[in-house]
Design a protein around this motif. Structure first.
Motif, short mmCIF file in Angstrom:
data_model
loop_
_atom_site.label_atom_id
_atom_site.label_comp_id
_atom_site.label_asym_id
_atom_site.label_seq_id
_atom_site.Cartn_x
_atom_site.Cartn_y
_atom_site.Cartn_z
N GLU A 156 -2.53 3.91 6.92
CA GLU A 156 -3.00 2.92 5.95
C GLU A 156 -1.96 2.55 4.90
O GLU A 156 -2.28 1.86 3.94
N SER A 157 -0.72 3.05 5.07
CA SER A 157 0.30 2.84 4.02
C SER A 157 1.49 2.03 4.52
O SER A 157 1.88 2.12 5.69
N LEU A 159 3.20 5.70 10.39
CA LEU A 159 3.69 4.81 9.33
C LEU A 159 4.17 3.49 9.94
O LEU A 159 3.88 2.41 9.42
N GLY A 160 4.93 3.60 11.03
CA GLY A 160 5.26 2.40 11.80
C GLY A 160 6.55 1.71 11.39
O GLY A 160 7.17 2.05 10.39
N LYS A 161 6.91 0.71 12.17
CA LYS A 161 8.26 0.14 12.07
C LYS A 161 8.51 -0.66 10.79
O LYS A 161 9.65 -0.91 10.43
N ASN A 200 -5.78 13.80 5.39
CA ASN A 200 -4.54 14.23 6.03
C ASN A 200 -3.49 13.14 5.96
O ASN A 200 -3.80 11.95 5.75
N VAL A 201 -2.23 13.57 6.12
CA VAL A 201 -1.10 12.65 5.90
C VAL A 201 -1.01 11.62 7.03
O VAL A 201 -0.58 10.49 6.81
N ARG A 257 0.86 -1.18 0.00
CA ARG A 257 0.00 0.00 0.00
C ARG A 257 0.90 1.23 0.00
O ARG A 257 1.64 1.46 0.95
N VAL A 258 0.86 1.96 -1.09
CA VAL A 258 1.74 3.12 -1.21
C VAL A 258 0.90 4.40 -1.14
O VAL A 258 -0.01 4.60 -1.95
#
Lengths: 337, 337
Positions: free
Chosen positions: A213-214, A239-241, A206-207, A164-165
């Motif tokens: 979700e990316s 964004l996460g690890k 919003n980012v 998911r980009v």
């Protein structure tokens, strides 16, 4: 029609404030315009003295060719220094160093590089994305250091398809990136100031929500007050690890100190960066990391794009000096990316 | 349905002749089959002794899991050593190290990895192509060595769009590469044993003519007698000094000595290579070249493809032991790439 061979008209005076322009670009300009070249000037004047001399000439310059990267900001002081200027031609898509409101107030028209670079930047973004996810540059070092026969298998990469980009800024460059990612089987979503009705990708207002979700965020927006550090500590956390950042826009769209910290602490998985807050250079703390790919602000630079840019600049300046509308005007608050 | 928890049936004996298999792969096999693991065997027997012991067991193995890269050729001598074998499951698309005629003669069925790797290999090929043309890895080294502030601009790359890319071998992998290149704006043409009526790309009956009409050759064909050194000195000459080779198939599809010579002498412009005639290792003569990108035979390796491969191998072996047709059989002279 241009009369070839003759001297260019003395009234078509253009300030060239760009450090590197190739020979064919120079020739194309000098064939048509009277060029005052700051970086090539043998006097090696300081900029204010150079501008003052230009402004005081019998035929002062009416147009200036500028480039970004913080070299020469086109602000009120600059415009004050050369009050004859009526056109600023920017050799980049991003005009973050140009005060568009000030230009508009003074009747100075501004043009940017339009779509000249879009495909090249999109290709480079996709190259960085594949490189980071598939560990190409890291594997390259592994081979060149002779580690392959010694250590055996290189760590696995991640599949591109199905990722998911999230694209931050779905202008011309972002759209071209999206098209390429679709061919790679990625799921594209995006954030931009407004939802685009013409595209099939999921929109986020919003980012932060886009980041949640990316798997990968590709930063492709213009730099302005609203987007400076749009990739913040919070966005990186969202964004996460396992997340990856790709930035081909402007370094300052990302909070670089936070990005470096997140990479060092493993709070995001990797990054592909063509732009930095410190250019030239880049963050030395990342130079030993295998999950980062860094290129020196070259996403726009191909031999072909340089030749296209030359034609584009000439066409915009010819339009300006003929009293016609610019081909790629940039207005205050107009979307440029 | 598999009864879970119990011992796998002693009749489902599988030789595992692959050096690196991850824990989940091992577990999936051992849950269903009685596995004789050569590389994990604590005895560290030589292969012939290991195979002899397996063949002499009360329930000798009926299937073997093998991998390429020249580790253990599946030839007449191998099949003689374990006459109980009736199935060879290859963990790669390319079965160049398997004597398919000999297998067919003895009633040994052969399966390959089918399409498990196709998308990953295609992505990697495109990554190598972008990397070479846009000089990504070279620019990476430039940044990491701290040369950007010192030397300034990095040399220009070449535009991807408009490049004529000739694909050698338009099987599943080649077709997926073509799809990606179309999204990048390349003009795709190809050579394969037969013209494919279903594709819009221009067909060339031989690789030499394809090279003449191409800026980049992407080698995506199976390795066999007809394709060994298909990228010959003549083909490299036809490609010419601005040409680029990308190889994600098998090292021996390219005459590596000639390729190295052409690169050293500037008779071609660059190369992106995931496979080599000397693996592990690669040609040391290229390790200092900036116009070459080399990865250690990793085009197939992603975490996702490994998991897909595990499921694919289990499904093929379950089919074999149930007396059903293999999912991805490979017959002599059948196209595999």
């Amino acid at each position: 029609m241009m009369a070839s061979g003759g001297e260019p008209p003395a009234t078509k005076v253009v300030l060239l404030l760009v450090p590197r322009v190739d020979a064919s670009f120079h020739a194309a300009l000098r064939e048509r315009f009277h060029v005052l070249d700051f970086f090539a000037s043998s006097e090696r004047w300081p900029l204010p003295a150079f501008l003052a001399a230009a402004a005081a000439a019998p035929e002062p310059p009416r147009a200036a060719i500028v480039v970004g990267a913080g070299l020469i900001p086109v602000d009120a002081a600059f415009l004050d220094a050369v009050p004859s200027l009526r056109c600023v031609m920017c050799l980049a898509a991003g005009v973050d160093f140009i005060d568009l409101d000030e230009c508009a107030r003074r009747g100075v028209v501004v043009a940017n590089s339009g779509r000249v670079f879009s495909a090249d930047v999109a290709d480079h973004a996709v190259g960085l994305l594949i490189d980071v996810l598939r560990r190409v540059s890291a594997a390259e070092r592994f081979v060149r250091r002779g580690l392959w026969p010694v250590q055996g298998d290189h760590p696995l990469g991640s599949k591109i398809g199905g990722r998911r980009v999230g694209i931050v800024g779905l202008g011309n460059i972002g759209s071209q990136i999206a098209k390429r990612l679709q061919a790679l089987g990625c799921t594209v979503c995006y954030n931009s100031r407004t939802r685009k009705d013409s595209v099939p990708y999921k929109y986020f207002t919003n980012v932060h929500d886009l980041a949640v979700e990316s798997d990968v965020l590709v930063v492709a927006c213009a730099l302005n007050k609203a987007t400076r550090h749009i990739i913040s500590k919070d966005v990186l956390e969202a964004l996460g690890k396992d997340g990856v950042i790709v930035n081909i826009s402007r370094g300052a769209n990302v909070d670089q100190a936070e990005l470096v910290r997140a990479l060092k602490e493993g709070r995001i998985a990797g990054a592909g960066l063509d732009v930095f807050e410190n250019e030239p250079g880049g963050p030395g703390e990342l130079f030993a990391m295998d999950n980062v790919v860094m290129t020196p602000h070259v996403a726009v630079f191909t031999a072909e794009s340089m030749s296209d840019l030359r034609d584009h600049v000439v066409a915009n300046l010819e339009a300006f000096f003929s009293g016609e509308p610019l081909l790629t005007p940039v207005l205050p608050h107009s979307p440029v990316n």
